[in-house]
Design a protein around this motif. Structure first.
Motif, PDB file in Angstrom:
ATOM      1  N   GLU A  76       0.828  -1.214   0.000  1.00  0.00           N
ATOM      2  CA  GLU A  76       0.000   0.000   0.000  1.00  0.00           C
ATOM      3  C   GLU A  76       0.864   1.267   0.000  1.00  0.00           C
ATOM      4  OE1 GLU A  76      -3.490   2.155   2.652  1.00  0.00           O
ATOM      5  OE2 GLU A  76      -2.403   0.454   3.501  1.00  0.00           O
ATOM      6  N   LYS A  77       1.904   1.302   0.792  1.00  0.00           N
ATOM      7  CA  LYS A  77       2.780   2.480   0.860  1.00  0.00           C
ATOM      8  C   LYS A  77       3.444   2.735  -0.483  1.00  0.00           C
ATOM      9  CE  LYS A  77       4.767   5.746   3.269  1.00  0.00           C
ATOM     10  NZ  LYS A  77       3.993   6.853   3.800  1.00  0.00           N
ATOM     11  N   LEU A  78       3.884   1.678  -1.152  1.00  0.00           N
ATOM     12  CA  LEU A  78       4.516   1.840  -2.463  1.00  0.00           C
ATOM     13  C   LEU A  78       3.505   2.303  -3.505  1.00  0.00           C
ATOM     14  CD1 LEU A  78       6.848  -1.275  -2.347  1.00  0.00           C
ATOM     15  CD2 LEU A  78       7.534   1.130  -2.141  1.00  0.00           C
ATOM     16  N   ILE A  79       2.279   1.810  -3.427  1.00  0.00           N
ATOM     17  CA  ILE A  79       1.228   2.253  -4.343  1.00  0.00           C
ATOM     18  C   ILE A  79       0.944   3.739  -4.120  1.00  0.00           C
ATOM     19  CG2 ILE A  79      -1.254   2.078  -4.817  1.00  0.00           C
ATOM     20  CD1 ILE A  79      -0.929  -0.986  -4.405  1.00  0.00           C
ATOM     21  N   ASP A  88      -1.516   7.399 -11.970  1.00  0.00           N
ATOM     22  CA  ASP A  88      -2.769   6.753 -11.591  1.00  0.00           C
ATOM     23  C   ASP A  88      -2.471   5.285 -11.299  1.00  0.00           C
ATOM     24  OD1 ASP A  88      -4.388   8.984 -11.964  1.00  0.00           O
ATOM     25  OD2 ASP A  88      -4.831   8.493 -14.047  1.00  0.00           O
ATOM     26  N   VAL A  89      -3.124   4.751 -10.302  1.00  0.00           N
ATOM     27  CA  VAL A  89      -2.996   3.339  -9.972  1.00  0.00           C
ATOM     28  C   VAL A  89      -4.389   2.738 -10.065  1.00  0.00           C
ATOM     29  CG1 VAL A  89      -2.377   1.657  -8.196  1.00  0.00           C
ATOM     30  CG2 VAL A  89      -1.020   3.751  -8.460  1.00  0.00           C
ATOM     31  N   GLU A  90      -4.504   1.675 -10.810  1.00  0.00           N
ATOM     32  CA  GLU A  90      -5.786   1.006 -10.997  1.00  0.00           C
ATOM     33  C   GLU A  90      -5.654  -0.427 -10.508  1.00  0.00           C
ATOM     34  OE1 GLU A  90      -8.038  -0.544 -14.919  1.00  0.00           O
ATOM     35  OE2 GLU A  90      -7.655   1.612 -14.862  1.00  0.00           O
ATOM     36  N   ILE A  91      -6.579  -0.842  -9.672  1.00  0.00           N
ATOM     37  CA  ILE A  91      -6.571  -2.213  -9.177  1.00  0.00           C
ATOM     38  C   ILE A  91      -7.774  -2.928  -9.773  1.00  0.00           C
ATOM     39  CG2 ILE A  91      -6.726  -3.690  -7.131  1.00  0.00           C
ATOM     40  CD1 ILE A  91      -5.400  -1.367  -5.569  1.00  0.00           C
ATOM     41  N   ARG A  92      -7.523  -4.004 -10.474  1.00  0.00           N
ATOM     42  CA  ARG A  92      -8.596  -4.794 -11.073  1.00  0.00           C
ATOM     43  C   ARG A  92      -8.623  -6.165 -10.418  1.00  0.00           C
ATOM     44  NH1 ARG A  92      -8.494  -4.023 -17.566  1.00  0.00           N
ATOM     45  NH2 ARG A  92      -8.116  -1.777 -17.561  1.00  0.00           N
ATOM     46  N   ILE A  93      -9.808  -6.614 -10.134  1.00  0.00           N
ATOM     47  CA  ILE A  93      -9.957  -7.949  -9.563  1.00  0.00           C
ATOM     48  C   ILE A  93     -10.873  -8.729 -10.482  1.00  0.00           C
ATOM     49  CG2 ILE A  93     -10.765  -9.283  -7.580  1.00  0.00           C
ATOM     50  CD1 ILE A  93     -10.118  -6.758  -5.879  1.00  0.00           C
ATOM     51  N   LEU A 105      -1.117 -12.217  -8.403  1.00  0.00           N
ATOM     52  CA  LEU A 105      -1.052 -10.773  -8.310  1.00  0.00           C
ATOM     53  C   LEU A 105      -0.047 -10.301  -9.357  1.00  0.00           C
ATOM     54  CD1 LEU A 105      -1.547  -8.090  -6.728  1.00  0.00           C
ATOM     55  CD2 LEU A 105       0.316  -8.784  -5.233  1.00  0.00           C
ATOM     56  N   ASN A 106      -0.419  -9.289 -10.125  1.00  0.00           N
ATOM     57  CA  ASN A 106       0.451  -8.838 -11.185  1.00  0.00           C
ATOM     58  C   ASN A 106       0.493  -7.327 -11.199  1.00  0.00           C
ATOM     59  OD1 ASN A 106       2.152  -9.106 -13.396  1.00  0.00           O
ATOM     60  ND2 ASN A 106       0.480  -9.151 -14.857  1.00  0.00           N
ATOM     61  N   VAL A 107       1.639  -6.746 -11.510  1.00  0.00           N
ATOM     62  CA  VAL A 107       1.798  -5.307 -11.653  1.00  0.00           C
ATOM     63  C   VAL A 107       2.171  -5.029 -13.111  1.00  0.00           C
ATOM     64  CG1 VAL A 107       3.176  -3.293 -10.989  1.00  0.00           C
ATOM     65  CG2 VAL A 107       2.536  -4.999  -9.272  1.00  0.00           C
ATOM     66  N   VAL A 108       1.384  -4.167 -13.745  1.00  0.00           N
ATOM     67  CA  VAL A 108       1.628  -3.816 -15.149  1.00  0.00           C
ATOM     68  C   VAL A 108       1.712  -2.296 -15.228  1.00  0.00           C
ATOM     69  CG1 VAL A 108       0.708  -3.916 -17.491  1.00  0.00           C
ATOM     70  CG2 VAL A 108       0.316  -5.816 -15.915  1.00  0.00           C
ATOM     71  N   TYR A 109       2.755  -1.792 -15.858  1.00  0.00           N
ATOM     72  CA  TYR A 109       2.900  -0.354 -16.040  1.00  0.00           C
ATOM     73  C   TYR A 109       2.691  -0.034 -17.506  1.00  0.00           C
ATOM     74  CZ  TYR A 109       4.936   4.316 -15.800  1.00  0.00           C
ATOM     75  OH  TYR A 109       5.140   5.674 -15.883  1.00  0.00           O
ATOM     76  N   VAL A 110       1.745   0.844 -17.769  1.00  0.00           N
ATOM     77  CA  VAL A 110       1.455   1.209 -19.164  1.00  0.00           C
ATOM     78  C   VAL A 110       1.722   2.669 -19.431  1.00  0.00           C
ATOM     79  CG1 VAL A 110      -0.172  -0.600 -19.658  1.00  0.00           C
ATOM     80  CG2 VAL A 110      -0.978   1.488 -18.600  1.00  0.00           C
TER      81      VAL A 110
END
Length: 110
Positions: A76-79, A88-93, A105-110
């Motif tokens: 959470e702190k890093l987000i 912008d940070v988007e979390i999709r479930i 869990l995956n992190v994608v930077y676009v």
């Protein structure tokens, strides 16, 4: 030891899982986000002190991120650091595919 004696193990794609560490997906997500934070700070030519002020951290904490020492940082702190860096940070479930045994869990930077 010659080449015939060497053993090669194929990576799972997550070094933390390969090392059998606890919570490997979270560790990989933290590492990916921290890597992006470092890239943003570096490309912006910010000093660690400037980054600390922007992120609401101390300079030693920024140094820890810059050096990949993430044990004191929550996901959470890093987000939240990413949002402080104007990202912008988007979390999709979503439901995992049946073809995969476990959710991930995956992190994608676009």
């Amino acid at each position: 030891m010659n080449k015939a004696d060497q053993i090669v193990e194929i990576s799972s794609g997550n070094v933390f899982a390969d090392l059998d560490l606890a919570l490997p997906e979270e560790l990989l997500a933290k590492a990916r986000i921290a890597h992006l934070i470092v890239q943003i700070i570096t490309k912006s030519h910010m000093t660690q002190q400037e980054a600390a002020k922007l992120l609401g951290l101390t300079q030693p904490k920024v140094s820890m991120i810059m050096n990949g020492r993430l044990e004191g940082f929550s996901l959470e702190k890093l987000i939240m650091a990413m949002t402080a860096l104007d990202r912008d940070v988007e979390i999709r479930i979503r439901k995992k595919p049946k073809s995969r045994e476990q959710a991930h869990l995956n992190v994608v930077y676009v």
